[in-house]
Design a protein around this motif. Structure first.
Motif, short mmCIF file in Angstrom:
data_model
loop_
_atom_site.label_atom_id
_atom_site.label_comp_id
_atom_site.label_asym_id
_atom_site.label_seq_id
_atom_site.Cartn_x
_atom_site.Cartn_y
_atom_site.Cartn_z
N THR A 49 0.83 -1.21 0.00
CA THR A 49 0.00 0.00 0.00
C THR A 49 0.86 1.26 0.00
N ILE A 50 1.94 1.23 0.80
CA ILE A 50 2.85 2.38 0.82
C ILE A 50 3.48 2.57 -0.56
N ASN A 51 3.83 1.46 -1.20
CA ASN A 51 4.42 1.53 -2.54
C ASN A 51 3.45 2.16 -3.54
N ASP A 52 2.19 1.78 -3.46
CA ASP A 52 1.19 2.37 -4.36
C ASP A 52 1.03 3.87 -4.10
N ALA A 53 1.04 4.25 -2.83
CA ALA A 53 0.91 5.67 -2.49
C ALA A 53 2.11 6.48 -2.98
N THR A 54 3.30 5.93 -2.81
CA THR A 54 4.49 6.64 -3.29
C THR A 54 4.51 6.69 -4.81
N GLY A 55 3.97 5.65 -5.45
CA GLY A 55 3.88 5.67 -6.91
C GLY A 55 2.99 6.80 -7.41
N ALA A 56 1.87 7.01 -6.71
CA ALA A 56 0.98 8.11 -7.07
C ALA A 56 1.68 9.45 -6.90
N ALA A 57 2.37 9.61 -5.76
CA ALA A 57 3.08 10.86 -5.50
C ALA A 57 4.19 11.09 -6.53
N SER A 97 -2.85 4.48 -9.23
CA SER A 97 -2.23 4.08 -7.96
C SER A 97 -3.05 4.57 -6.77
N ALA A 98 -3.54 5.81 -6.86
CA ALA A 98 -4.35 6.35 -5.77
C ALA A 98 -5.66 5.57 -5.62
N LEU A 99 -6.28 5.24 -6.74
CA LEU A 99 -7.53 4.47 -6.69
C LEU A 99 -7.30 3.07 -6.15
N LEU A 100 -6.12 2.51 -6.42
CA LEU A 100 -5.80 1.20 -5.87
C LEU A 100 -5.64 1.28 -4.35
N VAL A 101 -5.00 2.33 -3.88
CA VAL A 101 -4.85 2.52 -2.43
C VAL A 101 -6.22 2.65 -1.76
N ARG A 103 -8.85 1.35 -2.82
CA ARG A 103 -9.61 0.13 -3.14
C ARG A 103 -10.80 0.41 -4.05
N LEU A 104 -10.61 1.38 -4.93
CA LEU A 104 -11.64 1.70 -5.91
C LEU A 104 -11.28 1.17 -7.30
N LEU A 105 -10.12 0.52 -7.39
CA LEU A 105 -9.65 -0.05 -8.65
C LEU A 105 -8.94 -1.36 -8.33
N ASP A 106 -9.16 -2.36 -9.18
CA ASP A 106 -8.55 -3.66 -8.91
C ASP A 106 -7.07 -3.65 -9.31
N PHE A 107 -6.33 -4.60 -8.76
CA PHE A 107 -4.88 -4.66 -8.93
C PHE A 107 -4.48 -4.81 -10.39
N ASN A 108 -5.13 -5.71 -11.13
CA ASN A 108 -4.75 -5.97 -12.51
C ASN A 108 -4.93 -4.74 -13.40
N SER A 110 -5.03 -1.57 -12.39
CA SER A 110 -4.06 -0.57 -11.97
C SER A 110 -2.67 -0.88 -12.50
N THR A 111 -2.30 -2.16 -12.48
CA THR A 111 -0.99 -2.56 -12.97
C THR A 111 -0.87 -2.29 -14.47
N ALA A 112 -1.92 -2.59 -15.22
CA ALA A 112 -1.90 -2.34 -16.67
C ALA A 112 -1.72 -0.86 -16.97
N VAL A 113 -2.42 -0.01 -16.22
CA VAL A 113 -2.30 1.44 -16.42
C VAL A 113 -0.89 1.90 -16.05
N SER A 114 -0.35 1.37 -14.96
CA SER A 114 0.99 1.75 -14.52
C SER A 114 2.05 1.35 -15.54
N VAL A 115 1.94 0.14 -16.08
CA VAL A 115 2.91 -0.32 -17.08
C VAL A 115 2.84 0.56 -18.33
N ALA A 116 1.62 0.89 -18.76
CA ALA A 116 1.47 1.77 -19.93
C ALA A 116 2.07 3.14 -19.65
#
Length: 220
Positions: A49-57, A97-101, A103-108, A110-116
């Motif tokens: 969760t911390i990793n996702d938050a730092t990714g958003a920042a 990443s923020a939506l994943l933190v 819990r408004l977006l599923d992991f898969n 969010s990961t696809a958006v992050s990779v893109a």
């Protein structure tokens, strides 16, 4: 030219670059901790969760830096659209990443958006820094690092994609995916350092060569 030319917005972008470097470094540490501690146990994913938050920042903080560096690149018909596409990718990556933190977006998804988002940023790093290497005022070390990061990300993702598409032999699939992950991972780990150096440059503490200015060396 010893000292870089200052343009409006440099100081703000420098602060964002330093903050992005810190967020990126924290993201790398928490990602490693997640896979070392939490994944084997099946959670709970506090480090994740911390990793996702730092990714958003990180993605938000990267935007002013990208725009400020873009202003120094020699113009071409594609540079403006590509930069704004990259900025949009940063915004999308931050939102996912923020939506994943939250819990408004599923992991898969969010990961696809992050990779893109990372892929587009990698393409921007490679192409813009290829143009910046001809700019006298832009440090060669910074442009070289930018090209290495962008090229490493794109090469790594291409290898991983090739491995994913290969079904047999299994060893080739594994080798391609491992090599791709290693190349992209190394580039991703170098990302915070580029932002740290960009902060030095935009803050006037890095010469157009590779050595910090005298004030940076003595803390002044």
């Amino acid at each position: 030219m010893d000292q870089p030319t200052t343009i409006p917005g440099d100081r703000t972008a420098a602060v964002c670059a330093y903050a992005a470097a810190a967020a990126g470094a924290l993201g790398a540490v928490t990602l490693g901790a997640m896979y070392a501690v939490e994944v084997p146990r099946g959670g709970p994913y506090v480090f994740g969760t911390i990793n996702d938050a730092t990714g958003a920042a990180f993605n938000v903080l990267a935007i002013p830096v990208i725009l400020q560096v873009h202003r120094r690149a020699p113009r071409a018909v594609w540079t403006e659209p590509m930069t704004w596409l990259t900025v949009s990718a940063c915004a999308a990556g931050a939102a996912s990443s923020a939506l994943l933190v939250l819990r408004l977006l599923d992991f898969n998804t969010s990961t696809a958006v992050s990779v893109a988002s990372i892929t587009l940023q990698g393409a921007w790093f490679l192409t813009i820094h290829a143009r910046l290497r001809r700019v006298e005022d832009y440090p060669r070390s910074l442009s070289g690092l930018g090209r290495a990061i962008g090229g490493g990300m794109l090469f790594g993702f291409a290898l991983a994609a090739a491995g994913f598409s290969v079904e047999r032999p299994a060893w080739l699939r594994t080798a391609l995916m491992a090599a791709g992950a290693a190349a992209a991972g190394a580039a991703w780990l170098a990302w915070p350092y580029w932002y740290y150096r960009a902060g030095q440059y935009l803050g006037g503490r890095l010469r157009s060569g590779t050595v910090p200015a005298a004030g940076a060396q003595d803390g002044g």
